[in-house]
Scaffold this motif. Structure first.
Motif, PDB file in Angstrom:
ATOM      1  N   THR A 211       0.835  -1.211   0.000  1.00  0.00           N
ATOM      2  CA  THR A 211       0.000   0.000   0.000  1.00  0.00           C
ATOM      3  C   THR A 211       0.862   1.249   0.000  1.00  0.00           C
ATOM      4  O   THR A 211       0.368   2.346  -0.202  1.00  0.00           O
ATOM      5  N   ARG A 212       2.149   1.078   0.243  1.00  0.00           N
ATOM      6  CA  ARG A 212       3.060   2.223   0.316  1.00  0.00           C
ATOM      7  C   ARG A 212       4.414   1.826  -0.267  1.00  0.00           C
ATOM      8  O   ARG A 212       4.915   0.736  -0.019  1.00  0.00           O
ATOM      9  N   VAL A 213       4.998   2.737  -1.015  1.00  0.00           N
ATOM     10  CA  VAL A 213       6.344   2.536  -1.545  1.00  0.00           C
ATOM     11  C   VAL A 213       7.114   3.847  -1.361  1.00  0.00           C
ATOM     12  O   VAL A 213       6.567   4.928  -1.549  1.00  0.00           O
ATOM     13  N   THR A 214       8.363   3.727  -0.939  1.00  0.00           N
ATOM     14  CA  THR A 214       9.204   4.901  -0.691  1.00  0.00           C
ATOM     15  C   THR A 214      10.382   4.874  -1.651  1.00  0.00           C
ATOM     16  O   THR A 214      11.102   3.879  -1.730  1.00  0.00           O
ATOM     17  N   LEU A 215      10.563   5.968  -2.359  1.00  0.00           N
ATOM     18  CA  LEU A 215      11.738   6.160  -3.225  1.00  0.00           C
ATOM     19  C   LEU A 215      12.669   7.101  -2.481  1.00  0.00           C
ATOM     20  O   LEU A 215      12.281   8.211  -2.123  1.00  0.00           O
ATOM     21  N   ARG A 216      13.884   6.631  -2.236  1.00  0.00           N
ATOM     22  CA  ARG A 216      14.829   7.393  -1.414  1.00  0.00           C
ATOM     23  C   ARG A 216      16.185   7.437  -2.107  1.00  0.00           C
ATOM     24  O   ARG A 216      16.612   6.461  -2.718  1.00  0.00           O
ATOM     25  N   SER A 217      16.865   8.560  -1.973  1.00  0.00           N
ATOM     26  CA  SER A 217      18.263   8.641  -2.409  1.00  0.00           C
ATOM     27  C   SER A 217      19.078   9.267  -1.285  1.00  0.00           C
ATOM     28  O   SER A 217      18.598  10.156  -0.582  1.00  0.00           O
ATOM     29  N   GLU A 218      20.281   8.741  -1.108  1.00  0.00           N
ATOM     30  CA  GLU A 218      21.177   9.221  -0.063  1.00  0.00           C
ATOM     31  C   GLU A 218      22.595   9.275  -0.618  1.00  0.00           C
ATOM     32  O   GLU A 218      23.019   8.350  -1.301  1.00  0.00           O
ATOM     33  N   ALA A 219      23.306  10.333  -0.281  1.00  0.00           N
ATOM     34  CA  ALA A 219      24.702  10.444  -0.685  1.00  0.00           C
ATOM     35  C   ALA A 219      25.580   9.769   0.361  1.00  0.00           C
ATOM     36  O   ALA A 219      25.270   9.788   1.555  1.00  0.00           O
ATOM     37  N   SER A 220      26.656   9.142  -0.106  1.00  0.00           N
ATOM     38  CA  SER A 220      27.607   8.561   0.838  1.00  0.00           C
ATOM     39  C   SER A 220      28.339   9.690   1.559  1.00  0.00           C
ATOM     40  O   SER A 220      28.314  10.844   1.127  1.00  0.00           O
ATOM     41  N   ALA A 221      29.004   9.362   2.662  1.00  0.00           N
ATOM     42  CA  ALA A 221      29.700  10.373   3.460  1.00  0.00           C
ATOM     43  C   ALA A 221      30.765  11.102   2.638  1.00  0.00           C
ATOM     44  O   ALA A 221      30.957  12.310   2.797  1.00  0.00           O
ATOM     45  N   ASP A 222      31.451  10.379   1.747  1.00  0.00           N
ATOM     46  CA  ASP A 222      32.505  11.007   0.953  1.00  0.00           C
ATOM     47  C   ASP A 222      31.959  11.708  -0.298  1.00  0.00           C
ATOM     48  O   ASP A 222      32.705  12.345  -1.030  1.00  0.00           O
ATOM     49  N   GLY A 223      30.651  11.571  -0.554  1.00  0.00           N
ATOM     50  CA  GLY A 223      30.036  12.242  -1.702  1.00  0.00           C
ATOM     51  C   GLY A 223      30.355  11.611  -3.040  1.00  0.00           C
ATOM     52  O   GLY A 223      30.014  12.162  -4.081  1.00  0.00           O
ATOM     53  N   ARG A 224      31.002  10.453  -3.042  1.00  0.00           N
ATOM     54  CA  ARG A 224      31.406   9.831  -4.308  1.00  0.00           C
ATOM     55  C   ARG A 224      30.392   8.842  -4.850  1.00  0.00           C
ATOM     56  O   ARG A 224      30.517   8.389  -5.974  1.00  0.00           O
ATOM     57  N   SER A 225      29.400   8.494  -4.042  1.00  0.00           N
ATOM     58  CA  SER A 225      28.385   7.569  -4.533  1.00  0.00           C
ATOM     59  C   SER A 225      27.021   7.934  -3.947  1.00  0.00           C
ATOM     60  O   SER A 225      26.930   8.630  -2.939  1.00  0.00           O
ATOM     61  N   ILE A 226      26.010   7.451  -4.610  1.00  0.00           N
ATOM     62  CA  ILE A 226      24.628   7.701  -4.217  1.00  0.00           C
ATOM     63  C   ILE A 226      23.936   6.343  -4.096  1.00  0.00           C
ATOM     64  O   ILE A 226      24.116   5.469  -4.936  1.00  0.00           O
ATOM     65  N   VAL A 227      23.133   6.194  -3.067  1.00  0.00           N
ATOM     66  CA  VAL A 227      22.319   4.990  -2.905  1.00  0.00           C
ATOM     67  C   VAL A 227      20.885   5.385  -3.204  1.00  0.00           C
ATOM     68  O   VAL A 227      20.344   6.314  -2.609  1.00  0.00           O
ATOM     69  N   VAL A 228      20.286   4.694  -4.171  1.00  0.00           N
ATOM     70  CA  VAL A 228      18.876   4.893  -4.501  1.00  0.00           C
ATOM     71  C   VAL A 228      18.154   3.632  -4.054  1.00  0.00           C
ATOM     72  O   VAL A 228      18.547   2.530  -4.432  1.00  0.00           O
ATOM     73  N   SER A 229      17.137   3.805  -3.236  1.00  0.00           N
ATOM     74  CA  SER A 229      16.418   2.623  -2.744  1.00  0.00           C
ATOM     75  C   SER A 229      14.926   2.789  -2.957  1.00  0.00           C
ATOM     76  O   SER A 229      14.395   3.892  -2.966  1.00  0.00           O
ATOM     77  N   LEU A 230      14.293   1.660  -3.116  1.00  0.00           N
ATOM     78  CA  LEU A 230      12.847   1.574  -3.271  1.00  0.00           C
ATOM     79  C   LEU A 230      12.385   0.577  -2.211  1.00  0.00           C
ATOM     80  O   LEU A 230      12.787  -0.579  -2.232  1.00  0.00           O
ATOM     81  N   VAL A 231      11.581   1.043  -1.270  1.00  0.00           N
ATOM     82  CA  VAL A 231      11.148   0.208  -0.147  1.00  0.00           C
ATOM     83  C   VAL A 231       9.628   0.192  -0.132  1.00  0.00           C
ATOM     84  O   VAL A 231       8.994   1.247  -0.199  1.00  0.00           O
ATOM     85  N   ASP A 232       9.053  -1.014  -0.034  1.00  0.00           N
ATOM     86  CA  ASP A 232       7.591  -1.109   0.038  1.00  0.00           C
ATOM     87  C   ASP A 232       7.191  -1.870   1.295  1.00  0.00           C
ATOM     88  O   ASP A 232       8.009  -2.486   1.942  1.00  0.00           O
TER      89      ASP A 232
END
Length: 161
Positions: free
Chosen positions: A96-117
């Motif tokens: 019934t719910r899905v979350t699209l999230r993006s987070e930068a790593s501490a060093d700023g060199r990578s991004i994590v994109v996640s989809l959680v339901d």
């Protein structure tokens, strides 16, 4: 050729114009390699269908730098991965719910994109087989291939029962 009344001409023309505008928007964002714009494109296209199916989309996207890997085909690869993941949630998760999230790593060199339901989880039915397991379809294989072309890691997690 008979002339069409303006209302009929518009009815035939506007869908094509809307399609062209959406394609142009996607192409512009891919060229810009801006993660936020790519994710906004996914949201714009997916949210009406998710809402119609009774799914709420939560949006938790951080500011991110331009990512060279997303230039050209890279942005399209990411968009297609997310579209397939959303499609899987819609058709298989009973969420019934899905979350699209993006987070930068501490060093700023990578991004994590996640989809959680909040759905039923992987492996609870044959249609929800874990990727690579028996019953998993072409969609998950395609997602893995797209991630590999991006040099990205892709993983699925289901909460412990």
């Amino acid at each position: 050729m008979p002339l069409l009344r303006p209302s009929k001409w518009l009815a035939r023309t506007l869908p094509a114009v809307a399609w062209l505008q959406s394609r142009a928007f996607l192409m512009a964002t891919v060229a810009a390699a801006v993660l936020g714009l790519l994710l906004a494109s996914v949201r714009h296209r997916a949210e009406p269908g998710l809402r119609a199916a009774g799914l709420t989309l939560a949006w938790q996207v951080c500011d991110a730098p331009c990512l060279p890997v997303l230039e050209g085909n890279g942005g399209r690869e990411l968009v297609r991965i997310l579209q397939e993941a959303l499609n899987n949630v819609l058709h298989h998760a009973q969420a019934t719910r899905v979350t699209l999230r993006s987070e930068a790593s501490a060093d700023g060199r990578s991004i994590v994109v996640s989809l959680v339901d909040n759905g039923q989880g992987l492996g609870t039915t044959p249609q929800c087989a874990p990727p690579g397991g028996s019953g998993s379809g072409r969609g998950t294989r395609n997602m893995l291939q797209r991630a590999q072309r991006l040099g990205a890691q892709l993983s699925w997690h289901s909460p412990a029962s």
